[in-house]
Design an enzyme around this catalytic site. Sequence first.
Site, short mmCIF file in Angstrom:
data_model
loop_
_atom_site.label_atom_id
_atom_site.label_comp_id
_atom_site.label_asym_id
_atom_site.label_seq_id
_atom_site.Cartn_x
_atom_site.Cartn_y
_atom_site.Cartn_z
N LYS A 150 0.88 -1.22 0.01
CA LYS A 150 -0.04 0.28 0.02
C LYS A 150 0.95 1.25 -0.04
O LYS A 150 0.44 2.31 -0.43
CB LYS A 150 -0.81 -0.15 1.13
CG LYS A 150 -2.09 -1.04 1.06
CD LYS A 150 -3.09 -0.90 2.32
CE LYS A 150 -4.23 -1.86 1.96
NZ LYS A 150 -5.16 -1.69 3.13
N ASP A 180 -10.03 2.85 1.91
CA ASP A 180 -10.23 2.04 3.36
C ASP A 180 -10.92 2.95 4.27
O ASP A 180 -11.70 2.70 5.09
CB ASP A 180 -8.88 1.77 3.85
CG ASP A 180 -8.21 0.44 3.27
OD1 ASP A 180 -9.09 -0.34 2.84
OD2 ASP A 180 -7.04 0.50 3.15
P1 NAP Z 1 0.35 -2.57 9.89
O1 NAP Z 1 0.72 -1.42 8.96
O2 NAP Z 1 1.62 -3.44 10.11
O3 NAP Z 1 0.21 -1.82 11.37
C1 NAP Z 1 -0.12 -2.81 12.56
C2 NAP Z 1 -0.22 -1.87 13.54
O4 NAP Z 1 -0.54 -2.75 14.88
C3 NAP Z 1 1.30 -1.27 14.40
O5 NAP Z 1 0.73 0.14 14.75
C4 NAP Z 1 1.75 -2.12 15.30
O6 NAP Z 1 2.48 -1.54 16.35
C5 NAP Z 1 0.55 -2.62 15.99
N1 NAP Z 1 0.81 -4.01 16.41
C6 NAP Z 1 1.06 -5.16 15.83
N2 NAP Z 1 1.37 -6.20 16.54
C7 NAP Z 1 1.19 -5.78 17.67
C8 NAP Z 1 1.35 -6.29 19.21
N3 NAP Z 1 1.30 -7.56 19.36
N4 NAP Z 1 1.20 -5.51 19.97
C9 NAP Z 1 0.88 -4.33 19.93
N5 NAP Z 1 0.67 -3.64 18.87
C10 NAP Z 1 0.83 -4.34 17.64
O7 NAP Z 1 -1.13 -3.26 9.70
P2 NAP Z 1 -2.31 -2.85 8.89
O8 NAP Z 1 -2.08 -2.67 7.62
O9 NAP Z 1 -2.38 -1.56 9.65
O10 NAP Z 1 -3.41 -4.02 9.54
C11 NAP Z 1 -3.75 -4.09 10.55
C12 NAP Z 1 -4.92 -4.88 10.61
O11 NAP Z 1 -5.95 -4.19 10.10
C13 NAP Z 1 -4.93 -6.36 9.98
O12 NAP Z 1 -5.61 -7.32 10.91
C14 NAP Z 1 -5.58 -6.17 8.82
O13 NAP Z 1 -6.21 -7.41 8.24
C15 NAP Z 1 -6.67 -5.31 8.97
N6 NAP Z 1 -7.53 -4.36 8.24
C16 NAP Z 1 -8.72 -4.65 7.89
C17 NAP Z 1 -9.36 -3.86 7.01
C18 NAP Z 1 -10.69 -3.82 6.69
O14 NAP Z 1 -11.31 -3.49 5.56
N7 NAP Z 1 -11.64 -4.38 7.64
C19 NAP Z 1 -8.61 -3.13 6.05
C20 NAP Z 1 -7.19 -2.88 6.16
C21 NAP Z 1 -6.70 -3.57 7.45
P3 NAP Z 1 3.85 -0.90 16.09
O15 NAP Z 1 3.77 0.26 15.59
O16 NAP Z 1 4.45 -0.95 17.47
O17 NAP Z 1 4.69 -1.90 15.57
#
Ligand code: NAP
Length: 378
Positions: free
Chosen positions: A175, A211
């Site tokens: 992305k 999104d």
């Molecule tokens: P990302 O860019 O990798 O960001 C993940 C975030 O979660 C970061 O801020 C990270 O914190 C935090 N995190 C991850 N593991 C953690 C843990 N064990 N403890 C505490 N914080 C943690 O991922 P993303 O693209 O935002 O996606 C996140 C989720 O959203 C996924 O499950 C994805 O499937 C979902 N999503 C859903 C939709 C929908 O349409 N429903 C759309 C997009 C995404 P740090 O900064 O500290 O690493």
Amino acid sequence: MSDDSLDKLRCLIEDLDAALLKLLNQRASVSTEIGKLKVKSGLSIYDHRREASIFKYLAEQNQGPLNNQEINRIFSEIISVSRRLQSNIAGNDSGIEMRPATENGTGTLIGHTSVYCILGNPIAHSMSPMMHNAAFRLLDMDAIYVPFEVQDLQGAVAGIKALGIKGASVTHPFKREIFAFIDKIDDTAEKIGAVNTLVYGTEGLRGTNTDWVGAVRCLEALLPIQDHKFVVIGAGGAARAVVFGITSKGGEVVIVNRSEEKGRSLAKEFDCTFVSLSEIESAHGDCLVNTTPIGMYPKEDKMPVPERVLGAFKAVADVIYNPLETMLLRKAEAAGCMVAGGLEMFVFQGGEQFRIWTGKEPPVEFMRNLVLERLTKP
Ligand code: NAP
């Protein structure tokens, strides 16, 4: 209202339910007979034209007070159960994709079929191809949507242009990386810092983001965004879309993140406050929104915040849609909060892509029911 009149109305509801039950079972029996005839004649179980004509007929017949959208929602469920009954007769348990994957909305792939795709890695789990292809079929469109597991993003983008692919979804992990390879990034995607949608036209390859539209729809189902305060857990791609959506609709945001540097930087960008995840107790608001992957399949027994903080919120939302109800949402519901899962966000971001690419109103209820059916299939 007296107890007597309430009892009378409840009796009336029971009579109506009994009548409906009888009719639904009669409908299921007729549908099963149709399934047997289809199998005997070698016909496909899934007939998008027939399904579209049922919805059209219902809209013509409907005299309210339920509106057509509500009727569509109820009948999508009835039709999906019928499809499953017929699929069982045919010996196929999916009930959804009974047609060859190479068929588009009009039945055959031809020279001018519009091609759309999704770029990601991994991609096998994505529900987007099923959702968009079913919508194309429902609307009888000469279009198809193909999943690509991308090894070389620059090459994939060149391929989109070389092959005249009209639009694409962009998913994890591209992305942000995609910014380097496209011709134009619109203001929304620029501000969010992520592209999830590509449109190829005379202006070249343009990146945008839908999104945030999905996030807003999901949150607005819980409470108005304007003048409410949202505590957003996470500072990644999903958080950026959620924070953009909330702030552009007049809501206030507190960002809570594990990594302080990333959280503070996002808070600064959107002019919000920041609280470290270890100090979650000091983050107050009306609605808690999880944007981290914590609690996602297969680690469904995890949640991003301690249970004790949940009761302080009126509402809790989770962007995760697999499982449909995360442990966070289950605990929040038990604590008396209103809850919303990520399914709505997913379907509405896809619906918005569909609208941008085709200029047509997306059949979101139909798309939602398909995804729901796939996610709840044992
Ligand atoms: P990302 O860019 O990798 O960001 C993940 C975030 O979660 C970061 O801020 C990270 O914190 C935090 N995190 C991850 N593991 C953690 C843990 N064990 N403890 C505490 N914080 C943690 O991922 P993303 O693209 O935002 O996606 C996140 C989720 O959203 C996924 O499950 C994805 O499937 C979902 N999503 C859903 C939709 C929908 O349409 N429903 C759309 C997009 C995404 P740090 O900064 O500290 O690493």
